[in-house]
Write a protein that holds these residues in place. Structure first.
Motif, PDB file in Angstrom:
ATOM      1  N   VAL A  64       0.844  -1.192   0.000  1.00 21.62           N
ATOM      2  CA  VAL A  64       0.000   0.000   0.000  1.00 21.62           C
ATOM      3  C   VAL A  64       0.880   1.242   0.000  1.00 21.62           C
ATOM      4  O   VAL A  64       1.760   1.390   0.860  1.00 21.62           O
ATOM      5  CB  VAL A  64      -0.941   0.008   1.221  1.00 21.62           C
ATOM      6  N   ILE A  65       0.632   2.094  -0.966  1.00 23.79           N
ATOM      7  CA  ILE A  65       1.277   3.408  -1.019  1.00 23.79           C
ATOM      8  C   ILE A  65       0.200   4.413  -0.624  1.00 23.79           C
ATOM      9  O   ILE A  65      -0.759   4.611  -1.368  1.00 23.79           O
ATOM     10  CB  ILE A  65       1.809   3.715  -2.434  1.00 23.79           C
ATOM     11  N   PRO A  66       0.332   5.049   0.529  1.00 30.59           N
ATOM     12  CA  PRO A  66      -0.709   5.973   0.993  1.00 30.59           C
ATOM     13  C   PRO A  66      -0.608   7.334   0.295  1.00 30.59           C
ATOM     14  O   PRO A  66      -0.268   8.349   0.899  1.00 30.59           O
ATOM     15  CB  PRO A  66      -0.430   6.070   2.492  1.00 30.59           C
ATOM     16  N   LYS A  96      -8.914  10.106  -7.770  1.00 26.62           N
ATOM     17  CA  LYS A  96     -10.235  10.134  -7.126  1.00 26.62           C
ATOM     18  C   LYS A  96     -10.329  11.151  -6.003  1.00 26.62           C
ATOM     19  O   LYS A  96     -11.406  11.548  -5.616  1.00 26.62           O
ATOM     20  CB  LYS A  96     -10.591   8.744  -6.616  1.00 26.62           C
ATOM     21  N   ARG A  97      -9.193  11.529  -5.440  1.00 25.99           N
ATOM     22  CA  ARG A  97      -9.124  12.515  -4.354  1.00 25.99           C
ATOM     23  C   ARG A  97     -10.093  12.188  -3.207  1.00 25.99           C
ATOM     24  O   ARG A  97     -10.909  12.989  -2.808  1.00 25.99           O
ATOM     25  CB  ARG A  97      -9.382  13.928  -4.855  1.00 25.99           C
ATOM     26  N   LEU A  98      -9.950  10.982  -2.689  1.00 29.57           N
ATOM     27  CA  LEU A  98     -10.774  10.545  -1.565  1.00 29.57           C
ATOM     28  C   LEU A  98     -10.367  11.294  -0.295  1.00 29.57           C
ATOM     29  O   LEU A  98      -9.229  11.743  -0.166  1.00 29.57           O
ATOM     30  CB  LEU A  98     -10.629   9.036  -1.371  1.00 29.57           C
ATOM     31  N   THR A 149      -9.609  10.201   2.488  1.00 28.22           N
ATOM     32  CA  THR A 149      -8.520   9.511   3.203  1.00 28.22           C
ATOM     33  C   THR A 149      -7.151   9.726   2.560  1.00 28.22           C
ATOM     34  O   THR A 149      -6.144   9.339   3.138  1.00 28.22           O
ATOM     35  CB  THR A 149      -8.801   7.996   3.252  1.00 28.22           C
ATOM     36  N   GLU A 150      -7.118  10.311   1.387  1.00 27.97           N
ATOM     37  CA  GLU A 150      -5.860  10.518   0.675  1.00 27.97           C
ATOM     38  C   GLU A 150      -5.183  11.813   1.120  1.00 27.97           C
ATOM     39  O   GLU A 150      -5.848  12.765   1.509  1.00 27.97           O
ATOM     40  CB  GLU A 150      -6.105  10.546  -0.836  1.00 27.97           C
ATOM     41  N   PRO A 151      -3.848  11.850   1.050  1.00 32.18           N
ATOM     42  CA  PRO A 151      -3.137  13.069   1.461  1.00 32.18           C
ATOM     43  C   PRO A 151      -3.362  14.204   0.467  1.00 32.18           C
ATOM     44  O   PRO A 151      -3.712  13.985  -0.692  1.00 32.18           O
ATOM     45  CB  PRO A 151      -1.672  12.635   1.482  1.00 32.18           C
ATOM     46  N   GLU A 152      -3.120  15.403   0.940  1.00 31.31           N
ATOM     47  CA  GLU A 152      -3.200  16.580   0.076  1.00 31.31           C
ATOM     48  C   GLU A 152      -2.030  16.557  -0.911  1.00 31.31           C
ATOM     49  O   GLU A 152      -0.967  16.028  -0.616  1.00 31.31           O
ATOM     50  CB  GLU A 152      -3.120  17.853   0.917  1.00 31.31           C
ATOM     51  N   THR A 153      -2.265  17.129  -2.070  1.00 30.02           N
ATOM     52  CA  THR A 153      -1.201  17.259  -3.061  1.00 30.02           C
ATOM     53  C   THR A 153      -1.478  18.446  -3.963  1.00 30.02           C
ATOM     54  O   THR A 153      -2.642  18.789  -4.199  1.00 30.02           O
ATOM     55  CB  THR A 153      -1.056  15.983  -3.922  1.00 30.02           C
ATOM     56  N   ILE A 154      -0.407  19.062  -4.449  1.00 31.03           N
ATOM     57  CA  ILE A 154      -0.558  20.136  -5.435  1.00 31.03           C
ATOM     58  C   ILE A 154      -0.551  19.557  -6.844  1.00 31.03           C
ATOM     59  O   ILE A 154      -0.795  20.272  -7.806  1.00 31.03           O
ATOM     60  CB  ILE A 154       0.549  21.211  -5.299  1.00 31.03           C
ATOM     61  N   GLN A 155      -0.297  18.255  -6.946  1.00 29.48           N
ATOM     62  CA  GLN A 155      -0.122  17.626  -8.253  1.00 29.48           C
ATOM     63  C   GLN A 155      -1.441  17.152  -8.851  1.00 29.48           C
ATOM     64  O   GLN A 155      -2.364  16.792  -8.124  1.00 29.48           O
ATOM     65  CB  GLN A 155       0.832  16.447  -8.123  1.00 29.48           C
ATOM     66  N   PRO A 156      -1.514  17.111 -10.167  1.00 29.93           N
ATOM     67  CA  PRO A 156      -2.752  16.662 -10.810  1.00 29.93           C
ATOM     68  C   PRO A 156      -2.927  15.148 -10.782  1.00 29.93           C
ATOM     69  O   PRO A 156      -1.951  14.389 -10.685  1.00 29.93           O
ATOM     70  CB  PRO A 156      -2.588  17.153 -12.260  1.00 29.93           C
ATOM     71  N   LEU A 157      -4.166  14.729 -10.834  1.00 26.14           N
ATOM     72  CA  LEU A 157      -4.564  13.341 -11.008  1.00 26.14           C
ATOM     73  C   LEU A 157      -3.789  12.401 -10.086  1.00 26.14           C
ATOM     74  O   LEU A 157      -3.714  12.639  -8.894  1.00 26.14           O
ATOM     75  CB  LEU A 157      -4.457  12.952 -12.484  1.00 26.14           C
ATOM     76  N   GLY A 158      -3.215  11.316 -10.622  1.00 24.28           N
ATOM     77  CA  GLY A 158      -2.527  10.325  -9.792  1.00 24.28           C
ATOM     78  C   GLY A 158      -1.016  10.476  -9.774  1.00 24.28           C
ATOM     79  O   GLY A 158      -0.301   9.510  -9.487  1.00 24.28           O
ATOM     80  N   SER A 159      -0.517  11.679 -10.046  1.00 26.33           N
ATOM     81  CA  SER A 159       0.935  11.875 -10.111  1.00 26.33           C
ATOM     82  C   SER A 159       1.629  11.440  -8.827  1.00 26.33           C
ATOM     83  O   SER A 159       2.687  10.804  -8.877  1.00 26.33           O
ATOM     84  CB  SER A 159       1.266  13.341 -10.397  1.00 26.33           C
ATOM     85  N   GLN A 160       1.061  11.767  -7.679  1.00 26.54           N
ATOM     86  CA  GLN A 160       1.703  11.429  -6.412  1.00 26.54           C
ATOM     87  C   GLN A 160       1.851   9.912  -6.255  1.00 26.54           C
ATOM     88  O   GLN A 160       2.905   9.422  -5.846  1.00 26.54           O
ATOM     89  CB  GLN A 160       0.911  12.018  -5.243  1.00 26.54           C
ATOM     90  N   PHE A 161       0.815   9.158  -6.599  1.00 26.16           N
ATOM     91  CA  PHE A 161       0.898   7.700  -6.529  1.00 26.16           C
ATOM     92  C   PHE A 161       1.947   7.167  -7.494  1.00 26.16           C
ATOM     93  O   PHE A 161       2.784   6.344  -7.132  1.00 26.16           O
ATOM     94  CB  PHE A 161      -0.462   7.046  -6.823  1.00 26.16           C
ATOM     95  N   ASP A 162       1.915   7.617  -8.738  1.00 26.51           N
ATOM     96  CA  ASP A 162       2.838   7.103  -9.751  1.00 26.51           C
ATOM     97  C   ASP A 162       4.289   7.393  -9.388  1.00 26.51           C
ATOM     98  O   ASP A 162       5.162   6.531  -9.541  1.00 26.51           O
ATOM     99  CB  ASP A 162       2.508   7.679 -11.125  1.00 26.51           C
ATOM    100  N   GLN A 163       4.575   8.586  -8.890  1.00 27.61           N
ATOM    101  CA  GLN A 163       5.942   8.926  -8.499  1.00 27.61           C
ATOM    102  C   GLN A 163       6.398   8.054  -7.334  1.00 27.61           C
ATOM    103  O   GLN A 163       7.523   7.541  -7.336  1.00 27.61           O
ATOM    104  CB  GLN A 163       6.033  10.402  -8.111  1.00 27.61           C
TER     105      GLN A 163
END
Length: 185
Positions: free
Chosen positions: A126-128, A133-135, A137-151
């Motif tokens: 699990v990568i939190p 989807k911006r649920l 429970t997900e952390p805040e990010t300035i990045q679009p879409l799923g960039s944070q997960f992919d990185q």
């Protein structure tokens, strides 16, 4: 620009710090013991999968990317690694079902341990991170879409390669990996 770069670097560091070390080590062990490794993802997650497959190939693992014309049939003893932020991407769910029918192992890198693919997986990391989807429970990010997960997935999988290389008795060096690097360039 410096503020944006620093913010993104901070976001990724925060996400990576929360990854369960036992889950990541278990994934490395599953991959290390696989007869062959098949990697599947869609969109940017699929591109991260291709990056990981390339590095596994450099490390002399038998690896294939699902959907490529030279990818053989998956068999018992093989592992299907799926990379999916939601863990419910339709095509990847079908791949996981098929792999399990054949008695291949399924592993998952995701934000959602309780996902559909998670139900088929023997190993889940699990990568939190934030997804498209911006649920809540997900952390805040300035990045679009799923960039944070992919990185975060890219860096996690690179760390797994380093771990796998360290587990090899003879130890792989930069020079030995470079010998497998493309030379038709």
């Amino acid at each position: 620009m410096k503020r944006i770069i620093d913010t993104i670097a901070g976001e990724i560091s925060g996400v990576l710090a929360q990854i369960d070390e036992k889950e990541a080590t278990q994934l490395a062990d599953v991959l290390q013991n696989a007869k062959r490794i098949f990697i599947a993802g869609t969109g940017r997650s699929g591109l991260v999968g291709k990056v990981f497959a390339m590095r596994l190939m450099h490390s002399e693992y038998p690896v294939y990317v699902v959907g490529e014309t030279i990818t053989p049939s998956i068999e018992t003893g093989d592992v299907l690694l799926t990379i999916s932020g939601s863990g419910s991407t339709g095509t990847l769910v079908q791949y996981a079902k098929k792999a399990r029918e054949i008695d291949a192992k399924v592993a998952l890198v995701t934000t959602n341990k309780d996902s559909v693919i998670g139900e088929f997986s023997e190993c889940t990391v699990v990568i939190p991170a934030a997804t498209k989807k911006r649920l809540a429970t997900e952390p805040e990010t300035i990045q679009p879409l799923g960039s944070q997960f992919d990185q975060a997935a890219h860096l996690l999988l690179d760390a797994i390669v380093v771990y796998l290389l360290e587990q090899q008795p003879e130890g792989k060096s930069h020079k030995s990996l470079n010998q497998k690097h493309a030379n038709l360039e």
